[in-house]
Design a protein around this motif. Structure first.
Motif, PDB file in Angstrom:
ATOM      1  N   ARG B  66       0.838  -1.209   0.000  1.00  0.00           N
ATOM      2  CA  ARG B  66       0.000   0.000   0.000  1.00  0.00           C
ATOM      3  C   ARG B  66       0.869   1.255   0.000  1.00  0.00           C
ATOM      4  N   GLU B  68       4.034   1.544  -1.003  1.00  0.00           N
ATOM      5  CA  GLU B  68       4.762   1.703  -2.283  1.00  0.00           C
ATOM      6  C   GLU B  68       3.837   2.218  -3.381  1.00  0.00           C
ATOM      7  N   ILE B  69       2.620   1.712  -3.360  1.00  0.00           N
ATOM      8  CA  ILE B  69       1.672   2.105  -4.410  1.00  0.00           C
ATOM      9  C   ILE B  69       1.222   3.554  -4.232  1.00  0.00           C
ATOM     10  N   ALA B  72       3.709   5.493  -5.927  1.00  0.00           N
ATOM     11  CA  ALA B  72       3.970   5.164  -7.338  1.00  0.00           C
ATOM     12  C   ALA B  72       3.176   6.080  -8.253  1.00  0.00           C
ATOM     13  N   PRO B  73       3.669   6.251  -9.494  1.00  0.00           N
ATOM     14  CA  PRO B  73       2.876   7.033 -10.454  1.00  0.00           C
ATOM     15  C   PRO B  73       1.615   6.284 -10.839  1.00  0.00           C
ATOM     16  N   GLU B  74       0.707   6.972 -11.501  1.00  0.00           N
ATOM     17  CA  GLU B  74      -0.538   6.330 -11.953  1.00  0.00           C
ATOM     18  C   GLU B  74      -0.216   5.130 -12.836  1.00  0.00           C
ATOM     19  N   PRO B  75      -1.048   4.073 -12.795  1.00  0.00           N
ATOM     20  CA  PRO B  75      -0.785   2.911 -13.649  1.00  0.00           C
ATOM     21  C   PRO B  75      -0.687   3.324 -15.111  1.00  0.00           C
ATOM     22  N   GLY B  76       0.334   2.809 -15.760  1.00  0.00           N
ATOM     23  CA  GLY B  76       0.475   3.056 -17.191  1.00  0.00           C
ATOM     24  C   GLY B  76       1.333   4.246 -17.536  1.00  0.00           C
TER      25      GLY B  76
END
Lengths: 203, 196
Positions: B66, B68-69, B72-76
């Motif tokens: 959780r 790390e996400i 993280a940048p947006e998926p894709g």
């Protein structure tokens, strides 16, 4: 008599754990495809439900691949983080479990290419001393399991991946072939050689 | 009848071998022995379970992901903040650099080999001793004019942001990659520039 103010305050509203629980309950009712869509639409907390649902299988795959809890935990975590970052690339052609397996296998293969794995000790100090302790069925079973796990880790990488995906995760040969980028024939041949080598190693 | 192949043995232990081929097994001790060995290895592998981590582990595991996400940048997305905002600048700057390189290479080729016929009819012949002839040659060149106009439209800050600015050591490295003829030509051009 003057008013005495307490040195604590009352906060109205859900505490952090409750809020988190409410959030995870909200996503838990959705299926995998809906969760993926929610994540892509910006609800990154929905990914928590995907993790909850598949973490055990991904961890087990990694554990069978590397043989230690620490490495398996790292690799499984890496798998989910990579999956999140590449979520837009998931087109739903396979189940999300298969997609996660594919990422996990790649993560494991990459890790093995970078470092020598730490195989589970086969005859190390933690092996029960059979002369001091009368071996009961559970101990013997644990010892044999450790032997098999150690033998699996000595298999060549693709044989190991095929064996794990087929025997423990029961994926069809077609899906294993897709994950490993090979043909169904090659997957079956890998399984045959994996089992033949396992038999030799366990003699 | 031929012995079972490796693939057929796998089919057999998975119950997928056609009956016509399976009939061979009854008559063949070699295939029977192989199947027995593979089946035994499979049974031993099946019997292995892995230790189940504690519930506390799973809580920490999910919590780490959780965290790390959340960072993280947006998926894709590529994860590079400038990649989304500067995509058009990047394209423009890349185009300019490609044109500059192409024009540079063309100039080196044409000036290094005087016997080579000019590819652009309007290009004036270059005289190494006459700096003005360099300008005359480039001014008459339509391709060079296009490069100049495109380069004028690119802000320096954009080229720095797009990582197109020259970094220490790049010039040395580029000079080392030149052939001896190219180095001579570079020297001639530099001399012409310093005389201006």
């Amino acid at each position: 008599m003057g008013r005495v103010s307490p040195d604590w305050t009352i906060r109205v509203g859900p505490i952090e754990g409750e809020a988190q629980q409410a959030s995870s309950d909200r996503w838990a009712v959705l299926d995998d495809a809906q969760l993926v869509r929610a994540c892509v639409d910006g609800h990154r907390e929905a990914f928590g439900a995907i993790v909850e649902r598949h973490r055990r299988q991904v961890y087990q795959l990694c554990y069978r691949y590397v043989g230690t809890h620490e490495d398996a935990a790292d690799l499984a975590q890496d798998t989910f983080v990579r999956a999140f970052k590449g979520l837009r690339g998931f087109k739903g052609q396979s189940s999300i479990a298969t997609w996660l397996y594919r990422i996990a296998v790649n993560v494991c293969l990459n890790r093995l290419a970078l470092k020598t794995p730490r195989p589970e000790p086969l005859l190390a100090d933690d092996r029960p001393d059979l002369q001091a302790v009368r071996p009961d069925a559970a101990l013997l079973r644990a010892e044999r399991a450790a032997e098999v796990r150690a033998a699996i880790q000595q298999l060549p990488r693709k044989q190991r991946a095929t064996l794990i995906l087929r025997v423990y995760h029961e994926l069809p040969h077609e899906e294993i072939a897709a994950i490993l980028g090979s043909s169904v024939g090659a997957t079956k041949a890998n399984l045959f050689h994996a089992l033949a080598n396992l038999k030799k190693l366990l003699r | 009848m031929t012995h079972l192949s490796e693939l057929e043995i796998v089919d057999q232990i998975e119950g997928a071998l056609p009956p016509a081929r399976a009939a061979h097994i009854a008559d063949c001790s070699v295939c029977r022995a192989k199947i027995e060995q593979i089946t035994e290895a499979l049974a031993r592998a099946h019997a292995v379970e892995i230790p189940e981590p504690s519930p506390l582990f799973w809580e920490h595991f999910s919590s780490r992901i959780r965290k790390e996400i959340a960072e993280a940048p947006e998926p894709g997305s590529s994860g590079l903040p400038w990649a989304q905002t500067l995509s058009w600048q990047w394209l423009a700057a890349s185009l300019v650099v490609a044109l500059l390189l192409g024009a540079g290479a063309w100039r080196l080729t044409t000036t290094r080999a005087p016997d080579t016929p000019a590819t652009v009819a309007s290009s004036a012949p270059l005289n190494a001793d006459d700096p003005s002839s360099v300008d005359a040659g480039t001014d008459a060149d339509q391709a060079w004019a296009l490069v100049q106009s495109l380069a004028d439209e690119v802000e320096w800050s954009d080229s720095v942001t797009a990582d197109l600015a020259v970094r220490p050591g790049w010039v040395d490295r580029a000079a080392l990659d030149l052939t001896s003829e190219e180095r001579k030509e570079l020297l001639r051009l530099l001399k012409a520039e310093t005389r201006m």
